[in-house]
Design an enzyme around this catalytic site. Structure first.
Site, PDB file in Angstrom:
ATOM      1  N   ASP A  91       0.782  -1.167   0.210  1.00  0.00           N
ATOM      2  CA  ASP A  91       0.108  -0.161   0.055  1.00  0.00           C
ATOM      3  C   ASP A  91       0.878   1.218  -0.056  1.00  0.00           C
ATOM      4  O   ASP A  91       1.130   1.807   0.949  1.00  0.00           O
ATOM      5  CB  ASP A  91      -1.007   0.171   1.305  1.00  0.00           C
ATOM      6  CG  ASP A  91      -2.120  -0.656   0.854  1.00  0.00           C
ATOM      7  OD1 ASP A  91      -2.073  -2.141  -0.035  1.00  0.00           O
ATOM      8  OD2 ASP A  91      -3.020  -0.551   2.455  1.00  0.00           O
ATOM      9  N   LYS A 153      -7.136   3.688  -3.079  1.00  0.00           N
ATOM     10  CA  LYS A 153      -7.042   3.648  -1.060  1.00  0.00           C
ATOM     11  C   LYS A 153      -7.376   5.247  -1.169  1.00  0.00           C
ATOM     12  O   LYS A 153      -6.710   6.204  -1.775  1.00  0.00           O
ATOM     13  CB  LYS A 153      -6.053   2.751  -0.375  1.00  0.00           C
ATOM     14  CG  LYS A 153      -6.239   2.850   0.806  1.00  0.00           C
ATOM     15  CD  LYS A 153      -5.103   2.021   1.907  1.00  0.00           C
ATOM     16  CE  LYS A 153      -4.746   2.255   2.742  1.00  0.00           C
ATOM     17  NZ  LYS A 153      -3.905   1.392   3.673  1.00  0.00           N
ATOM     18  N   LYS A 182     -10.238   0.120  -2.424  1.00  0.00           N
ATOM     19  CA  LYS A 182      -9.881  -0.140  -0.805  1.00  0.00           C
ATOM     20  C   LYS A 182     -10.394   0.913   0.118  1.00  0.00           C
ATOM     21  O   LYS A 182      -9.995   2.353   0.242  1.00  0.00           O
ATOM     22  CB  LYS A 182      -8.480  -0.207  -0.302  1.00  0.00           C
ATOM     23  CG  LYS A 182      -8.598  -1.127   0.951  1.00  0.00           C
ATOM     24  CD  LYS A 182      -7.131  -1.380   1.600  1.00  0.00           C
ATOM     25  CE  LYS A 182      -6.594  -1.198   2.989  1.00  0.00           C
ATOM     26  NZ  LYS A 182      -4.747  -1.871   3.193  1.00  0.00           N
TER      27      LYS A 182
END
Length: 221
Positions: A91, A153, A182
């Site tokens: 991430d 995300k 996400k």
């Protein structure tokens, strides 16, 4: 959706700077017991987790976290080390200053460079929505799509705000068909868990999911 189905979408997260090995072991054990999608933990613990648990756990870590200011070369080095240590998912945080400077192509190229390193493993791109205008969010949807990342995300959980339903709807409208979503930051109730999954989020980043679904009062990311 039952609890087991919800937890398959959860990246069981512990990114607090004071996290101890005992804290990390707890979320590892919970991830195994409840079959979460992954654990998301600081990179300094990857090797130890891999040595202790082997392939029982899907390990996710963060790069350029939480501010995104490090150079592309620095993020590449972090990513290579994390993968070598046993991470399966990365991430990354974009350079938000580049977004504010409208250097969208630069952001796209950085994401692309990290995806080349990650290869067939998963790259999620944190755009930190709380700092962006709608125009900038749309531009980042395009950047993530063009760069070939796997997920967009919402948040680090360390900014001024987290995931919102409005942002998820915006993402769905502007990301490409191969990009998943996400939601992270502020996913703090069972209703939130269900809402974001039902709205189309494939992953949820939270430290609270297991406790919430067990009926416990929890605090955290």
């Amino acid at each position: 959706m039952n609890n087991a189905e919800i937890l398959k979408h959860v990246d069981h997260t512990l990114l607090k700077p004071v996290a101890t090995w005992d804290d990390i072991k707890k979320i590892c054990d919970e991830s195994i017991e409840y079959n979460t999608a992954s654990i998301c933990i600081p990179a300094c613990y990857i090797s130890r987790i891999h040595e202790t648990y082997g392939d029982k756990i899907n390990i996710c870590t963060v790069v350029g976290f939480p501010l995104g200011y490090s150079s592309t070369e620095g993020k590449i080095a972090e990513t290579k080390q994390a993968l070598a240590d046993g991470a399966n998912e990365i991430d990354m945080v974009i350079n938000i200053s580049d977004v504010k400077n409208k250097a969208y192509d630069k952001v796209t190229e950085e994401i692309r460079a990290l995806k080349e390193v990650v290869g067939n493993k998963i790259l999620k791109v944190i755009i930190e929505t709380c700092y962006l205008t709608e125009e900038e969010k749309i531009a980042m949807c395009k950047a993530v799509t063009e760069a070939g990342a796997d997920y967009i995300k919402t948040s680090t959980g360390f900014g001024t705000g987290g995931a919102t339903l409005e942002d998820i709807k915006l993402f769905k409208k502007h990301i490409g068909p191969n990009v998943k979503i996400k939601a992270a930051g502020g996913v703090s109730t069972v209703e939130d868990l269900n809402m974001f999954i039902n709205e189309g989020c494939d992953r949820l980043g939270t430290s609270r999911a297991v406790g919430l679904l067990k009926g416990e009062e929890t605090q955290g990311y």
